[in-house]
Design a protein around this motif. Structure first.
Motif, PDB file in Angstrom:
ATOM      1  N   GLY A  42       0.847  -1.195   0.000  1.00  0.00           N
ATOM      2  CA  GLY A  42       0.000   0.000   0.000  1.00  0.00           C
ATOM      3  C   GLY A  42       0.878   1.239   0.000  1.00  0.00           C
ATOM      4  O   GLY A  42       2.071   1.174  -0.305  1.00  0.00           O
ATOM      5  N   GLY A  43       0.340   2.342   0.404  1.00  0.00           N
ATOM      6  CA  GLY A  43       1.066   3.608   0.362  1.00  0.00           C
ATOM      7  C   GLY A  43       2.079   3.761   1.480  1.00  0.00           C
ATOM      8  O   GLY A  43       1.979   3.119   2.532  1.00  0.00           O
ATOM      9  N   VAL A  44       3.044   4.628   1.258  1.00  0.00           N
ATOM     10  CA  VAL A  44       4.124   4.841   2.224  1.00  0.00           C
ATOM     11  C   VAL A  44       3.628   5.422   3.543  1.00  0.00           C
ATOM     12  O   VAL A  44       4.320   5.316   4.547  1.00  0.00           O
ATOM     13  CB  VAL A  44       5.260   5.726   1.645  1.00  0.00           C
ATOM     14  N   GLU A  45       2.432   5.992   3.572  1.00  0.00           N
ATOM     15  CA  GLU A  45       1.906   6.516   4.825  1.00  0.00           C
ATOM     16  C   GLU A  45       1.742   5.391   5.858  1.00  0.00           C
ATOM     17  O   GLU A  45       1.749   5.638   7.056  1.00  0.00           O
ATOM     18  CB  GLU A  45       0.579   7.265   4.612  1.00  0.00           C
ATOM     19  N   ARG A  46       1.660   4.146   5.402  1.00  0.00           N
ATOM     20  CA  ARG A  46       1.542   2.999   6.322  1.00  0.00           C
ATOM     21  C   ARG A  46       2.845   2.720   7.062  1.00  0.00           C
ATOM     22  O   ARG A  46       2.846   2.013   8.071  1.00  0.00           O
ATOM     23  CB  ARG A  46       1.156   1.733   5.546  1.00  0.00           C
ATOM     24  N   LEU A  47       3.959   3.250   6.585  1.00  0.00           N
ATOM     25  CA  LEU A  47       5.245   2.989   7.225  1.00  0.00           C
ATOM     26  C   LEU A  47       5.232   3.392   8.700  1.00  0.00           C
ATOM     27  O   LEU A  47       5.866   2.747   9.525  1.00  0.00           O
ATOM     28  CB  LEU A  47       6.375   3.717   6.485  1.00  0.00           C
ATOM     29  N   LYS A  48       4.509   4.442   9.022  1.00  0.00           N
ATOM     30  CA  LYS A  48       4.490   4.949  10.401  1.00  0.00           C
ATOM     31  C   LYS A  48       3.798   3.997  11.367  1.00  0.00           C
ATOM     32  O   LYS A  48       3.873   4.181  12.584  1.00  0.00           O
ATOM     33  CB  LYS A  48       3.868   6.340  10.437  1.00  0.00           C
ATOM     34  N   GLU A  49       3.152   2.956  10.874  1.00  0.00           N
ATOM     35  CA  GLU A  49       2.508   1.960  11.729  1.00  0.00           C
ATOM     36  C   GLU A  49       3.517   1.020  12.380  1.00  0.00           C
ATOM     37  O   GLU A  49       3.153   0.221  13.249  1.00  0.00           O
ATOM     38  CB  GLU A  49       1.508   1.125  10.914  1.00  0.00           C
ATOM     39  N   TYR A  50       4.781   1.111  11.967  1.00  0.00           N
ATOM     40  CA  TYR A  50       5.801   0.154  12.400  1.00  0.00           C
ATOM     41  C   TYR A  50       6.925   0.832  13.176  1.00  0.00           C
ATOM     42  O   TYR A  50       7.289   1.968  12.897  1.00  0.00           O
ATOM     43  CB  TYR A  50       6.354  -0.589  11.178  1.00  0.00           C
ATOM     44  N   ASP A  51       7.495   0.073  14.127  1.00  0.00           N
ATOM     45  CA  ASP A  51       8.633   0.553  14.914  1.00  0.00           C
ATOM     46  C   ASP A  51       9.940   0.437  14.141  1.00  0.00           C
ATOM     47  O   ASP A  51      10.897   1.149  14.426  1.00  0.00           O
ATOM     48  CB  ASP A  51       8.761  -0.260  16.205  1.00  0.00           C
ATOM     49  N   GLY A  52       9.999  -0.496  13.202  1.00  0.00           N
ATOM     50  CA  GLY A  52      11.192  -0.708  12.388  1.00  0.00           C
ATOM     51  C   GLY A  52      10.815  -1.255  11.029  1.00  0.00           C
ATOM     52  O   GLY A  52       9.776  -1.920  10.877  1.00  0.00           O
ATOM     53  N   LEU A  53      11.652  -0.951  10.040  1.00  0.00           N
ATOM     54  CA  LEU A  53      11.381  -1.352   8.661  1.00  0.00           C
ATOM     55  C   LEU A  53      12.575  -2.121   8.108  1.00  0.00           C
ATOM     56  O   LEU A  53      13.722  -1.698   8.259  1.00  0.00           O
ATOM     57  CB  LEU A  53      11.132  -0.120   7.788  1.00  0.00           C
ATOM     58  N   MET A  54      12.290  -3.230   7.443  1.00  0.00           N
ATOM     59  CA  MET A  54      13.328  -4.010   6.785  1.00  0.00           C
ATOM     60  C   MET A  54      12.953  -4.106   5.309  1.00  0.00           C
ATOM     61  O   MET A  54      11.858  -4.564   4.975  1.00  0.00           O
ATOM     62  CB  MET A  54      13.450  -5.386   7.426  1.00  0.00           C
TER      63      MET A  54
END
Length: 144
Positions: A42-54
Protein backbone atom coordinates in the motif's frame (compact mmCIF):
# COMPACT_ATOMS: atom_id res chain seq x y z
CA UNK A 1 6.57 -5.88 21.60
CA UNK A 2 8.15 -4.21 18.59
CA UNK A 3 6.27 -4.16 15.32
CA UNK A 4 8.37 -4.71 12.19
CA UNK A 5 7.45 -4.54 8.51
CA UNK A 6 9.52 -6.55 6.04
CA UNK A 7 8.89 -5.13 2.57
CA UNK A 8 10.54 -6.89 -0.37
CA UNK A 9 10.59 -7.50 -4.11
CA UNK A 10 11.75 -10.77 -5.62
CA UNK A 11 12.24 -12.03 -9.13
CA UNK A 12 13.60 -15.53 -8.59
CA UNK A 13 12.42 -16.17 -5.03
CA UNK A 14 15.83 -15.66 -3.39
CA UNK A 15 14.87 -12.42 -1.67
CA UNK A 16 11.55 -13.93 -0.51
CA UNK A 17 13.49 -16.83 1.03
CA UNK A 18 15.69 -14.29 2.81
CA UNK A 19 12.61 -12.35 4.01
CA UNK A 20 11.06 -15.50 5.49
CA UNK A 21 14.28 -16.39 7.35
CA UNK A 22 14.57 -12.80 8.65
CA UNK A 23 10.94 -12.97 9.77
CA UNK A 24 11.69 -16.19 11.67
CA UNK A 25 14.64 -14.61 13.48
CA UNK A 26 12.71 -11.46 14.38
CA UNK A 27 9.78 -13.49 15.72
CA UNK A 28 12.16 -15.63 17.78
CA UNK A 29 13.36 -12.38 19.38
CA UNK A 30 9.77 -11.49 20.29
CA UNK A 31 8.84 -9.03 17.53
CA UNK A 32 5.48 -8.78 15.82
CA UNK A 33 6.37 -9.08 12.12
CA UNK A 34 4.38 -8.42 8.94
CA UNK A 35 5.85 -9.46 5.59
CA UNK A 36 4.75 -7.72 2.38
CA UNK A 37 5.64 -7.99 -1.28
CA UNK A 38 6.21 -4.33 -2.12
CA UNK A 39 3.20 -4.06 -4.40
CA UNK A 40 0.87 -5.36 -1.68
CA UNK A 41 2.09 -2.97 1.05
CA UNK A 42 0.00 0.00 0.00
CA UNK A 43 1.07 3.61 0.36
CA UNK A 44 4.12 4.84 2.22
CA UNK A 45 1.91 6.52 4.83
CA UNK A 46 1.54 3.00 6.32
CA UNK A 47 5.24 2.99 7.23
CA UNK A 48 4.49 4.95 10.40
CA UNK A 49 2.51 1.96 11.73
CA UNK A 50 5.80 0.15 12.40
CA UNK A 51 8.63 0.55 14.91
CA UNK A 52 11.19 -0.71 12.39
CA UNK A 53 11.38 -1.35 8.66
CA UNK A 54 13.33 -4.01 6.79
CA UNK A 55 13.59 -3.61 3.02
CA UNK A 56 14.64 -6.40 0.67
CA UNK A 57 15.49 -6.11 -3.01
CA UNK A 58 17.93 -7.98 -5.26
CA UNK A 59 20.51 -6.28 -7.42
CA UNK A 60 19.21 -5.73 -10.93
CA UNK A 61 20.95 -4.86 -14.18
CA UNK A 62 23.88 -2.60 -13.46
CA UNK A 63 23.69 -3.08 -9.65
CA UNK A 64 20.50 -1.09 -9.05
CA UNK A 65 17.22 -1.71 -7.23
CA UNK A 66 14.38 -3.25 -9.23
CA UNK A 67 12.98 -0.32 -11.22
CA UNK A 68 9.36 -1.27 -11.92
CA UNK A 69 7.92 -1.56 -8.41
CA UNK A 70 10.58 -1.41 -5.70
CA UNK A 71 12.59 1.68 -6.72
CA UNK A 72 9.51 3.93 -7.07
CA UNK A 73 8.23 2.73 -3.67
CA UNK A 74 11.58 3.21 -1.95
CA UNK A 75 12.08 6.64 -3.54
CA UNK A 76 8.76 7.75 -2.06
CA UNK A 77 9.52 6.05 1.28
CA UNK A 78 12.83 7.91 1.72
CA UNK A 79 11.07 11.05 2.95
CA UNK A 80 9.49 8.96 5.75
CA UNK A 81 12.69 7.34 7.08
CA UNK A 82 14.10 10.16 9.25
CA UNK A 83 14.99 8.61 12.61
CA UNK A 84 13.42 5.24 11.76
CA UNK A 85 15.33 1.99 12.42
CA UNK A 86 15.93 0.34 9.02
CA UNK A 87 17.73 -2.77 7.78
CA UNK A 88 18.41 -3.75 4.17
CA UNK A 89 18.83 -7.15 2.52
CA UNK A 90 18.89 -8.75 -0.90
CA UNK A 91 20.54 -11.19 -3.25
CA UNK A 92 22.74 -10.70 -6.28
CA UNK A 93 23.98 -12.87 -9.11
CA UNK A 94 27.02 -10.98 -10.33
CA UNK A 95 29.11 -8.04 -9.30
CA UNK A 96 30.40 -7.51 -5.82
CA UNK A 97 27.39 -6.04 -4.06
CA UNK A 98 27.89 -2.39 -5.02
CA UNK A 99 24.11 -1.94 -5.14
CA UNK A 100 23.92 -2.67 -1.40
CA UNK A 101 26.66 -0.15 -0.60
CA UNK A 102 24.90 2.62 -2.53
CA UNK A 103 21.50 1.64 -1.13
CA UNK A 104 22.89 1.78 2.42
CA UNK A 105 24.42 5.20 1.79
CA UNK A 106 21.15 6.43 0.30
CA UNK A 107 19.25 5.14 3.34
CA UNK A 108 21.63 6.86 5.76
CA UNK A 109 21.30 10.08 3.74
CA UNK A 110 17.51 9.84 4.18
CA UNK A 111 18.13 10.06 7.93
CA UNK A 112 17.27 6.46 8.79
CA UNK A 113 18.93 4.68 11.71
CA UNK A 114 20.48 2.02 9.50
CA UNK A 115 21.20 -1.15 11.45
CA UNK A 116 24.31 -2.72 9.92
CA UNK A 117 25.46 -2.18 6.35
CA UNK A 118 22.91 -4.41 4.64
CA UNK A 119 22.92 -8.16 4.12
CA UNK A 120 23.83 -9.20 0.57
CA UNK A 121 23.82 -12.88 -0.39
CA UNK A 122 25.05 -14.21 -3.71
CA UNK A 123 22.28 -16.17 -5.47
CA UNK A 124 20.02 -18.36 -3.32
CA UNK A 125 20.81 -18.39 0.38
CA UNK A 126 22.51 -21.61 1.52
CA UNK A 127 22.39 -22.84 5.12
CA UNK A 128 24.92 -20.19 6.19
CA UNK A 129 22.92 -17.53 4.35
CA UNK A 130 19.68 -18.59 6.04
CA UNK A 131 21.45 -18.47 9.41
CA UNK A 132 22.72 -14.96 8.60
CA UNK A 133 19.17 -13.88 7.70
CA UNK A 134 17.76 -15.28 10.92
CA UNK A 135 20.53 -13.53 12.86
CA UNK A 136 19.84 -10.14 11.28
CA UNK A 137 16.14 -10.58 12.07
CA UNK A 138 16.93 -11.30 15.72
CA UNK A 139 19.47 -8.47 15.96
CA UNK A 140 17.09 -5.99 14.37
CA UNK A 141 14.23 -6.95 16.69
CA UNK A 142 16.45 -6.67 19.77
CA UNK A 143 17.73 -3.25 18.64
CA UNK A 144 14.24 -1.72 18.68
Amino acid sequence: MSKIAIIYWTGTGNTLEMARAIEKGAKEAGADVDVFEVESFGGVERLKEYDGLMFGCPAMGDEVLEEGAFEPFFAEAESHLQGVPVALFGSYGWGGGAWMESWAERTRNAGAKLIGDGLAIENAPDDDGIAACEAIGREFAVSL
